[in-house]
Each structure stands twice: as C-alpha cells, then as structure tokens.
Design an enzyme around this catalytic site. Sequence first.
Site, PDB file in Angstrom:
ATOM      1  N   ARG A   1     -34.846  13.169  27.058  1.00 37.60           N
ATOM      2  CA  ARG A   1     -34.771  13.768  25.733  1.00 37.60           C
ATOM      3  C   ARG A   1     -34.335  15.232  25.902  1.00 37.60           C
ATOM      4  NH1 ARG A   1     -39.592  15.118  21.530  1.00 37.60           N
ATOM      5  NH2 ARG A   1     -38.218  15.844  19.880  1.00 37.60           N
TER       6      ARG A   1
ATOM      7  N   ARG B   1     -45.262  26.963  12.702  1.00 36.26           N
ATOM      8  CA  ARG B   1     -43.980  27.553  12.288  1.00 36.26           C
ATOM      9  C   ARG B   1     -43.947  27.765  10.778  1.00 36.26           C
ATOM     10  NH1 ARG B   1     -40.192  23.313  15.466  1.00 36.26           N
ATOM     11  NH2 ARG B   1     -42.058  22.682  16.596  1.00 36.26           N
TER      12      ARG B   1
ATOM     13  N   GLU C   1     -39.392   7.053  19.387  1.00 36.73           N
ATOM     14  CA  GLU C   1     -38.400   7.890  20.062  1.00 36.73           C
ATOM     15  C   GLU C   1     -38.115   7.404  21.475  1.00 36.73           C
ATOM     16  OE1 GLU C   1     -40.886  11.278  18.881  1.00 36.73           O
ATOM     17  OE2 GLU C   1     -39.025  12.358  18.485  1.00 36.73           O
TER      18      GLU C   1
ATOM     19  N   ASN D   1     -39.435  12.894  28.984  1.00 31.54           N
ATOM     20  CA  ASN D   1     -39.449  13.838  27.862  1.00 31.54           C
ATOM     21  C   ASN D   1     -40.244  15.069  28.306  1.00 31.54           C
ATOM     22  OD1 ASN D   1     -39.830  15.199  25.471  1.00 31.54           O
ATOM     23  ND2 ASN D   1     -40.566  13.426  24.322  1.00 31.54           N
TER      24      ASN D   1
ATOM     25  N   HIS E   1     -35.043  16.650  15.607  1.00 27.72           N
ATOM     26  CA  HIS E   1     -35.806  15.409  15.372  1.00 27.72           C
ATOM     27  C   HIS E   1     -34.879  14.220  15.128  1.00 27.72           C
ATOM     28  CE1 HIS E   1     -39.609  17.665  13.768  1.00 27.72           C
ATOM     29  NE2 HIS E   1     -39.729  17.395  15.059  1.00 27.72           N
TER      30      HIS E   1
END
Length: 376
Positions: free
Chosen positions: A70, A219, A361, A7, A158
């Site tokens: 990923r 963000r 994940e 990842n 996500h």
Amino acid sequence: MKILVLNAGSSSLKYALYETSPEAIASDTDRLLGEGLVERVSSMAEALKSAFSALGPVLGGEAVAGVGYRVVHGGMFPGSVVIDAAVEQAIDGLSAMAPLHNPHSLAVIRAGREHLPNAVHVAVFDTAFHQTLPPEAYAYAMPPEYLTEKKMRRYGFHGISHRSVALRFAKLHGKPAAEFRLIVCHLGNGCSVCAVERGRSVETSMGFTPLEGLVMGTRSGDVDASALLHLIVREGEDPERLLHTLNNASGLQAISGVSNDMRDVLQAADSGNERARLAVRTFCYRAKKFIGAYLAAMNGADALVFTGGIGEHSAPVRAGICAELDQLGIAIDPVLNQAQSRQARCVGRSKIAVWVIPTEEQLLIARDTLGCLHPH
Ligand code: ADP
C-alpha cells in the site's frame, strides 16, 4: 498463488497472506491464510523478518509469487504497477508531498524486494482511484502554474477503500459497478467521502494532502487557508508547528478535549460532556454537508455507503449524519442500524439506500497484485 500484502504505518507494519487466482477472484473465494501486525518498528527489514517468521507455518515452504504494497501517495499513477527502479524513484520523489507516509512505504518496498528477489512486487496507491476526477473537481482555483509547476491539485486518498467498497456493493447487487452512483463515507482515523459514478471516482473530500475535507480523529479538515496564513504572517506562528497542530492535535481530539477515538468521545457525550457533544455534532454535520454536495455533483445517488472503523461500527454516528436528510431521499432504519454485525448490510431502505460495507483494502491489494502478475 500466494500473495503477501504489506501496509507500512509510521511505526508499524500490517501484513496479510492470501491464496488467490483469477478463478478465485471471479468466484470470490480467495483465502486469507494469515495476517498480523508488527508494532514499534525500528527497521522495516527487521519487521519483515518478524512477519515471515510469524507466517512460516502457513507459508509451508511455498514461494510467495507476488507482494503488494500500500502506497499512500501515487501522484498521477492511474493504477497499480509492478515496482522497478523507476517506480521506486517516483515514490521517493512524492515523499515531499506525503512526508508522513511515503518514506515508510519505500522502506518496506526496499526491504521486501531484497528479501524476496524472485517475487513480483506491486505498488497499490491510495490516490490512483481518484485519477478519474474531472478537472473541475481536481483543480484549485489558482493561477495555472501552481498546478503545472508545483503539482498543486486535489489528488484524493483512501482510494483503495472507496474502490473496494464500490466493487463489493456492485457484487452484492449482482450487477456491474457501472450501473450505480454511490456516495462512500470512509470514516476511520482519517475520514473522506467519495462520489463514485459508474465505478469511477468523480469527486472526493481529501485534496492535495489527506488533511482537506471532513473532521477526523486529530485532523481539522477544511479551514480557511487565509486564516492559517494570517496565523503565520501576522501572529508569528511557526509553520511546521501549525502543520503539526492541524494534522495531529485538531479534529475530534481538539473539539472534545477527551480523545481522538470516537468511542471515547461518544461515551463522554453520553455522560453529558458538552465539548464531546459538540465534537460529535461537528463531525456529523461536516459529513452531512459533503453528502449533500455529492448528491448535487452526481444529480442523485443510488446508495450511501458507510465504511471504516467508525462507519462500520458506530450506529449513533451513522444516525447523526443521516438525521434530517429525508427531504433528499436518505433515511436510516433505526432497527437495522442498531443491529451489530460484521457483514455488509442495508441499514436504510429509503429512496437512496443506506449501507454498511466493511472495507477490504488488503484483499483488493492482493487482487491487484495478482492482476499485475497475470495481465489481461
Ligand atoms: P484506520 O483509519 O487507522 O484504519 P479504523 O478504520 O480502524 O482506523 O478506524 C478507527 C476509528 O474507528 C476510531 O476512531 C475508533 O474509535 C472507531 N471505532 C471503532 N469501533 C467503534 C465503535 N464500536 N464505535 C464507534 N467508533 C468505533
């Protein structure tokens, strides 16, 4: 079979090595053999070498059968795929839409394929789970050529996390995912909500990029698009600078003036800092509005599930989001919510149950990779 998961972040490489098999997946007995993080990466090939030397003892000379990567932006890929030259090219082509993410994924894919030429290499996309969004959810209400020519639509992100949590919820209840309607809140550095109906994503808060939707660490989430154009066209603001501000200098960081890290913001709020309090309230209120919207989208839900660093660990944020949702059938249990645990657990036994489920994940990437090695 040994499966390596890679990842790539903007300057780091997370890795994990699993021992898994179709039987281990069925019985939920896959084993994590080792994991780690290489930081301040200047070249992904070097980072990969460091990961391998750290993993040396657990690899024990055995070959890695598959490598799962990923990849944040997978465009219209509906699932995980074995990487060949065409897939590499597609990921490269999507870099313009995900300039902060895809180039790093591509760099590690190239290094990985070179380093392990005999393994099967698999791309697992954060967007893929949301390819089931119906057109009314993915379309922006703009002239159709923006969709057909500019590929402007809501992709959602996500997805690996939302899917892993929905699968775990079903497993914990001993039933197939097809039996549930879930609202999953992934609250980490990035934050998004997903409506999962019968195991499929039908609505999610991130859109064309991972900026849309919730308030996040740095963000902004949703902002009136024409307000931004006003800044550019009428106020002469530089577009690249504005993009940077919205992605890197907004959200909790900007409202609180303290930090992008929820722990620091909560601490400041507790000691009376008004801006920090407003940041927490704004964060929770935005999430609550999306939950209400997704209850409408699915005509109800069986459970609300929290995951991600904030979702898994912050009792006050979960309580803030769920406060005064009792008329919609959601209530947190203050005692269950406060209990510290790393396990999946129920924190509210209301009509719509409230759960905390740690995201898995990496495990899902390993399982998808094995799935591509052993197609059914
Ligand atoms: P990423 O999205 O990069 O994978 P994480 O899922 O680890 O990140 O989430 C990071 C966020 O989780 C940070 O805002 C951090 O403050 C928050 N977090 C971690 N532990 C706690 C905690 N105990 N209480 C509140 N927030 C926490």
